[in-house]
Motif scaffolding. Structure first.
Motif, mmCIF file in Angstrom:
data_model
loop_
_atom_site.group_PDB
_atom_site.id
_atom_site.type_symbol
_atom_site.label_atom_id
_atom_site.label_comp_id
_atom_site.label_asym_id
_atom_site.label_seq_id
_atom_site.Cartn_x
_atom_site.Cartn_y
_atom_site.Cartn_z
ATOM 1 N N THR A 120 0.857 -1.186 0.000
ATOM 2 C CA THR A 120 0.000 0.000 0.000
ATOM 3 C C THR A 120 0.892 1.234 0.000
ATOM 4 O OG1 THR A 120 -0.135 0.111 2.408
ATOM 5 C CG2 THR A 120 -1.840 -1.155 1.269
ATOM 6 N N TYR A 121 0.340 2.311 -0.500
ATOM 7 C CA TYR A 121 1.062 3.580 -0.473
ATOM 8 C C TYR A 121 0.059 4.720 -0.370
ATOM 9 C CZ TYR A 121 -0.055 3.709 -5.474
ATOM 10 O OH TYR A 121 -0.699 3.699 -6.678
ATOM 11 N N GLN A 134 3.401 6.650 -6.257
ATOM 12 C CA GLN A 134 3.043 5.462 -7.026
ATOM 13 C C GLN A 134 4.291 4.725 -7.502
ATOM 14 O OE1 GLN A 134 0.441 6.156 -10.361
ATOM 15 N NE2 GLN A 134 0.592 4.060 -11.078
ATOM 16 N N GLY A 137 5.892 2.939 -4.634
ATOM 17 C CA GLY A 137 5.145 1.723 -4.333
ATOM 18 C C GLY A 137 5.479 0.607 -5.299
#
Length: 159
Positions: A120-121, A134, A137
């Motif tokens: 998750t980020y 993103q 991640g």
């Protein structure tokens, strides 16, 4: 006199340790045979990151001998997790499914497997920060996937 005895004892202990094949716990040594695995991934950003991380984990060098060919199919899925009051996502979950096939270069029955990585980020309001989050991640997912693939390959080749 006492100091000379201590130095002599230390020298004997170190020479015995060097001769026993001792390897430090965190030494970076590739597993036997894994450096001869040629990796093939999709030609996109995520595929490049996974291939780069996996080749580093396997100790692969360009132009080396090839004993096996590893083909990896990646299927990423990104889902929003939390929502703000304006209905925009606060966090994202990235799930990457990797189906792999390990084929001996000399021929023979291929080995197959599947690895799934979930990370998750957080997202940000600024466009550049959101893109950077993103990509970070994806980089973390690629590193985790490479670690899991390496362990799966070691297990498959040991059997």
């Amino acid at each position: 006199m006492r100091r000379a005895a201590a130095v002599a004892t230390l020298a004997v202990a170190l020479s015995a340790l060097a001769g026993c094949g001792f390897t430090p716990l965190y030494a970076e040594l590739p597993a036997t045979g894994l450096s001869q695995v040629a990796v093939s991934t999709p030609d996109d950003r995520l595929g490049y990151r996974v291939r780069e991380q996996l080749e580093d984990a396997l100790g692969r060098t360009a132009g080396g001998a090839v004993s096996h060919r590893l083909e990896i199919a990646l299927e990423p899925q990104r889902r929003p997790l939390g929502r703000r009051i304006d209905d925009t996502a606060v966090r994202y979950e990235l799930v990457i499914t990797a189906d792999w096939t390990l084929t001996p270069a000399a021929g023979g029955a291929p080995l197959t497997g599947r690895e799934i990585v979930t990370i998750t980020y957080a997202t940000a309001d600024q466009p550049y920060a959101a893109i950077a989050a993103q990509q970070d991640g994806e980089e973390r997912a690629a590193a985790d996937l490479a670690r899991r693939l390496r362990l799966s390959l070691m297990r498959a080749l040991a059997e």
